[in-house]
Design a protein around this motif. Structure first.
Motif, short mmCIF file in Angstrom:
data_model
loop_
_atom_site.label_atom_id
_atom_site.label_comp_id
_atom_site.label_asym_id
_atom_site.label_seq_id
_atom_site.Cartn_x
_atom_site.Cartn_y
_atom_site.Cartn_z
N ASP A 22 0.84 -1.21 0.00
CA ASP A 22 0.00 0.00 0.00
C ASP A 22 0.87 1.26 0.00
O ASP A 22 2.02 1.22 0.45
CB ASP A 22 -0.88 -0.03 1.26
N ASP A 23 0.30 2.33 -0.48
CA ASP A 23 0.96 3.65 -0.41
C ASP A 23 2.36 3.62 -1.00
O ASP A 23 3.26 4.29 -0.50
CB ASP A 23 1.05 4.15 1.04
N ASP A 66 0.74 5.29 -4.59
CA ASP A 66 0.07 6.30 -3.77
C ASP A 66 -0.45 7.47 -4.61
O ASP A 66 0.11 7.82 -5.64
CB ASP A 66 1.04 6.82 -2.70
N GLU A 126 -3.99 4.58 -6.89
CA GLU A 126 -4.96 5.09 -5.91
C GLU A 126 -5.24 6.56 -6.17
O GLU A 126 -4.38 7.29 -6.66
CB GLU A 126 -4.37 5.01 -4.50
CA CA Z 1 -3.26 3.70 0.08
#
Ligand code: CA
Ligand code: C2E
Ligand code: CA
Length: 712
Positions: free
Chosen positions: A610-611, A633, A667
Motif C-alpha cells: 500500500d501507499d 500512492d 490510488e
Molecule cells: Ca493507500
C-alpha cells in the motif's frame, strides 16, 4: 552490713547509773520520765550483764515490760543468737571501751532492723567501771533511703556509661560536664580531654555554632522551647573534623551547680546510608544508573522551589523498543547509558539527566533558551544520537522525538512539567519523529481529545456499535469493470458523527487497540466477501476484497492463525482476500514479517503493498517480497500532472512491477485524464473518486448485484 568506726562520733551522753549520793530520787524519776519520752532506746546493764534499766522505747523494741526487764540477763533479753553477735561490743564496753556498730539485726519480736548501737562503759566519778549503757537507734528507714539513693546513682552511672547513645551534658555556659563512653566513640574524643571545654569548640560544626548559641541563649532568656524534649537530626563534628549525622534529644535538669542540658546523641550514619541506598533504589534507574522518573520529578521540584528558569527536554528515542527487540535488552540499555554519558559530557555542569520512561530521557537545562538556541541544543543531541553504534559497531540510525517545556511558568507541579514535555515529544513523534516540538497548551487539549477517542473507540468496539465498513470499488483500467473493493473502516460517533480514519486509526495504533479493531474489520470484510462470492457473477470473476493491515497487526503473535480462523469461520475464499500492507510495516518487522507474509501466501491469501512511493520505495527490496500487487500512492498521480520526470518514474515502476509479476493499482484517481494516462502506461487497476467514492455496504452490495453500473 556492719561498720565499726574506730573513732565513734561523740555518742549521746549516757545517764549515769543511779547514784544515791549524787541525785535525789525525784531527780532520777524526772530523768526516767524524760528518757521514757525519748525515741532513742536506752538501757543500762550492770557488770553482771543484767539489766538495771531500760526506757520505754527500748522495752517496746525488745517487747518486754519495763518492770519485767530489770534484773533480766542480757542473753535473755536479746536472745542467745543476738547476744552472741553483740558479745564483743558488750565485752569491750565492760572493759571500758566505747564501740559503735551499724548493722542489720534480727530482733526476736521486731524482725530485721538496721540499727546503730553504741555501747559505752558506765564510768563512775571515781573512775570505777560499773557496767555499760547501750543506745540503740533504729535507722532502717534512713538506711533504706540511702541504699536507694546509692542504687539509683549506680543505676544512673550504669545507664550513662553503658548507654549505646552518647550522653553529653553541658552547663549553661556551654561547658561539657558529662561525656560517656558512647560519646567518646561517636566523637572520637576522650572524656578527660573534653570535660570543661565549650561544646561549640569541639563537637558542633563551625557553621552551626551561631545557631546553637543563639538557640541556647534564647532558651535561657525566654524559655522558648524549640529543642528541649524534641528529637531532631543535626550534623555533628568528629575529632578529625568529619561531619556525622546524629539524632539528638536534649533534656534539662538542674544540678547543684545550676542548669544542665543533657543531650542523648545517636550516630545515624548507618541509617542515613541505608536511607540513601533506599533513595537510590527509588530514584535511580537500575539498568542505566541514571536518575529515574521519580528522580527527575524531585529535581524538577527543587528547580521549581528555587524559582530559577530552566527548560526540560523529553528525548523520546524513536523506535527504541524495536532496537531493544533486535539487539537485546542489555545492549539497548548499555547503548542508552552510553548516550546518556555523551549527553552529560556535552552539557556538562549545565544539565540534569534522567531516564523518565523506558524509551525516553529527560534533560533539564538551565535557563530559558529561545527557539534558535534550543534548536542548536537539539541539533547537538541529534549529532550524539547519530554517533550511536549497534552491536557490530555499525550505525543504528537513532533519532529522537523531542519535547521541550520551560520550567517556572504558572503554578506548575513537577508532574505537570514532565507530562507537558512528554506531550510535546509525543507530538513530535506524531509528526514523524526526528524533530522537536515546544510544548503549548493546545497540545494538551489534543491529547485529551485523543484520550477520549481511545475511550469511545474501545466502547464502540465492545458494544459493536458505530463501526462499519465502507467499500471503495477498484476497477479494471482496460475495461473499466469492477474487480474488487477496498474495505475502509468508518466510525460514526454518537456525538461527533463520522470520525475520519486519520483521526482514530493512529490513536488505535498507538494504544494497541488496532489489534482488536483489525480483527473486527477482517471478520466483517470476509463476511461480506463470502456473501458476494456466493452470488452469480456470470462470466466475470467474483470481486476481491482488499483489507488494510496495520504494522502493529503484522507484528502480533498469532496473527496468521487469526486470519486462518476468520477465513474458516466466514467461508471466504483466501484467493479473493487481499491484504494491504505498507513498506514501512514490512521493514519494521524485518524477518518476522517476511515469515508472516510467506505464511499468508501459503494460505492462498494475496498481498498488496500500500501507499507505494511514500516510504522507502526500494523496488529492489520489493521484488524480494512475496506480494501480488503494488498500490501506487495518490501523491504520485499529483506529480504526474506537472512533471515529465514523475511520468518516467511511474512508467519505470509499472514496468519493474510487471516484470516481477506484480499488478499495479493506482490510488486516488480523480479525473478522466489521469485514468486515461494510467491506461496508457498499462497500469492494471485504479481506485478513486473518478470511479467511485467509498460506498456504504448497501450501495456496494447494489453495485455488485448490478455490475453494469460500475462500467465506465
Ligand atoms: Ca493507500
Ligand atoms: P488508504 O489505505 O490509502 O485508503 C485510501 C484512502 O484514500 C481512503 O481514505 C479513501 O477514502 C481515500 N480515497 C480514495 N479515492 C480517493 C480519491 O480519488 N481522492 C482522494 N483524495 N482520496 C481518495 P480513508 O477512508 O479516509 O482512509 C484513510 C486511511 O485510513 C487509509 O488509507 C488507511 O490507511 C486507513 N484505514 C482505513 N480503513 C482501515 C482499516 O480497516 N484498517 C487499517 N489498518 N487502516 C485503515
Ligand atoms: Ca489501503
Amino acid at each position: 552490713m556492719a561498720a565499726v568506726s574506730d573513732k565513734p562520733p561523740d555518742p549521746p551522753r549516757p545517764p549515769s547509773a543511779p547514784r544515791r549520793s549524787a541525785a535525789t530520787f525525784g531527780e532520777l524519776e524526772q530523768m526516767r520520765r524524760l528518757l521514757d519520752t525519748a525515741e532513742m532506746r536506752v538501757a543500762l546493764v550492770g557488770p553482771d550483764r543484767r539489766y538495771r534499766y531500760a526506757n520505754r522505747a527500748y522495752c517496746d523494741f525488745v517487747g518486754l515490760a519495763p518492770d519485767a526487764i530489770v534484773g533480766m540477763a542480757a542473753p535473755e533479753v536479746l536472745g542467745e543468737r543476738l547476744y552472741r553477735e553483740l558479745r564483743s561490743a558488750v565485752e569491750a564496753a565492760l572493759a571500758g571501751n566505747t564501740s559503735q556498730v551499724e548493722q542489720w539485726v534480727d530482733y526476736p519480736r521486731r524482725g530485721r532492723r538496721f540499727v546503730r548501737r553504741v555501747h559505752t562503759p558506765n564510768v563512775m566519778p571515781d573512775g570505777r567501771l560499773d557496767g555499760y549503757a547501750v543506745f540503740v537507734h533504729d535507722i532502717t528507714e534512713h538506711h533504706r533511703a540511702e541504699d536507694e539513693l546509692r542504687a539509683s546513682e549506680a543505676l544512673k552511672a550504669a545507664v550513662v556509661n553503658g548507654a549505646l547513645d552518647g550522653v553529653v551534658a553541658i552547663d549553661g555556659g556551654h561547658r561539657i560536664v558529662e561525656f560517656n563512653p558512647a560519646a567518646e566513640r561517636i566523637f572520637g574524643r576522650r572524656r578527660a580531654d573534653v570535660l570543661g571545654r565549650d561544646v561549640a569548640d569541639i563537637l558542633i560544626p563551625p557553621e552551626l555554632v551561631p545557631a546553637h548559641q543563639a538557640g541556647l541563649r534564647r532558651y535561657l532568656e525566654t524559655g522558648e522551647q524549640r529543642v528541649i524534649g524534641r528529637r531532631f537530626e543535626v550534623e555533628a563534628m568528629r575529632s578529625d573534623g568529619w561531619r556525622i549525622p546524629v539524632e539528638l534529644t536534649v533534656s534539662e535538669t538542674s544540678a547543684s551547680g545550676g542548669r544542665l542540658f543533657v543531650a542523648s546523641i545517636r550516630d545515624i550514619s548507618d541509617r542515613k546510608r541505608m536511607e540513601r541506598e533506599l533513595m537510590d533504589l527509588a530514584y535511580r534507574d537500575q539498568e542505566t544508573g541514571l536518575a529515574n522518573r521519580q528522580g527527575m520529578l524531585r529535581t524538577l521540584g527543587d528547580t521549581l522551589a528555587a524559582g530559577k528558569p530552566a527548560t526540560l527536554l523529553c528525548i523520546d528515542l524513536d523506535r527504541f523498543s524495536k532496537l531493544r527487540h533486535s539487539f537485546g535488552h542489555e545492549f539497548a540499555h548499555a547503548m542508552l547509558a552510553g548516550l546518556a554519558a555523551r549527553l552529560m559530557g556535552s552539557f556538562v555542569g549545565k544539565a540534569r539527566l534522567a531516564r523518565v520512561t523506558d524509551d525516553a530521557l529527560g534533560l533539564l537545562l538551565e535557563g530559558a533558551p529561545d527557539d534558535a538556541t534550543l534548536a542548536a541544543h537539539v541539533e547537538s543531541i541529534a549529532a550524539l544520537l547519530r554517533r550511536t553504534r549497534g552491536i557490530a559497531g555499525g550505525p543504528v540510525h537513532l533519532t529522537a522525538s523531542i519535547g521541550a517545556v520551560t520550567v517556572g511558568g504558572a503554578d506548575h507541579t513537577p508532574e505537570d512539567l514532565l507530562r507537558d514535555a512528554e506531550i510535546a515529544a509525543f507530538h513530535a513523534r506524531e509528526l514523524g519523529g526526528a524533530r522537536w516540538v515546544r510544548f503549548e497548551p493546545g497540545l494538551r487539549d489534543r491529547l485529551v481529545s485523543q484520550t477520549r477517542v481511545e475511550h469511545d473507540l474501545r466502547e464502540a468496539l465492545e458494544q459493536n456499535s458505530g463501526l462499519w465498513l465502507a467499500y471503495q470499488p477498484i476497477v479494471d483500467l482496460s475495461g473499466g469493470r469492477l474487480r474488487g473493493f477496498e474495505a475502509l473502516l468508518r466510525w460514526t460517533h454518537p456525538e461527533l458523527g463520522n470520525v475520519p480514519p486519520v483521526e482514530f486509526i493512529p490513536v488505535a495504533e498507538s494504544t494497541g487497540l488496532i489489534v482488536a479493531l483489525g480483527r473486527w474489520v477482517l471478520a466483517e470484510a470476509c463476511r461480506q466477501l463470502a456473501a458476494w462470492t456466493a452470488l452469480d457473477h456470470g462470466t466475470d470473476p467474483a470481486p476481491f476484497m482488499s483489507v488494510n493491515l496495520s504494522p502493529v497487526q503484522l507484528g502480533e503473535a498469532g496473527f496468521i492463525e487469526e486470519v486462518a480462523r476468520v477465513l474458516e469461520e466466514t467461508g471466504a475464499d483466501p484467493k479473493l482476500l487481499k491484504l494491504e500492507i505498507t513498506e514501512g510495516a514490512v521493514i519494521a518487522h524485518g524477518e518476522r514479517s517476511l515469515e508472516a507474509l510467506d505464511a499468508l501466501k501459503r494460505m492462498g491469501v494475496r498481498l498488496a503493498i500500500d501507499d507505494f512511493g511514500t516510504g522507502y520505495s526500494s523496488l529492489s527490496y520489493l521484488t524480494r517480497l512475496p506480494v501480488d500487487s503494488l498500490k501506487v500512492d495518490r501523491s504520485f498521480l499529483q506529480d504526474l500532472q506537472h512533471s515529465i520526470q514523475g511520468d518516467a518514474i511511474l512508467r519505470a515502476i509499472i514496468d519493474v512491477a510487471h516484470t516481477c509479476g506484480f499488478d499495479v493499482v493506482a490510488e486516488g484517481v480523480e479525473t478522466a485524464a489521469i485514468a486515461e494516462h494510467l491506461r496508457a502506461l498499462s497500469c492494471d487497476y485504479a481506485q478513486g473518486y473518478y470511479f467511485a467514492r467509498p460506498l456504504t455496504p448497501d450501495a456496494a452490495d447494489a453495485m455488485v448485484r448490478n455490475r453494469s453500473e460500475a462500467a465506465v
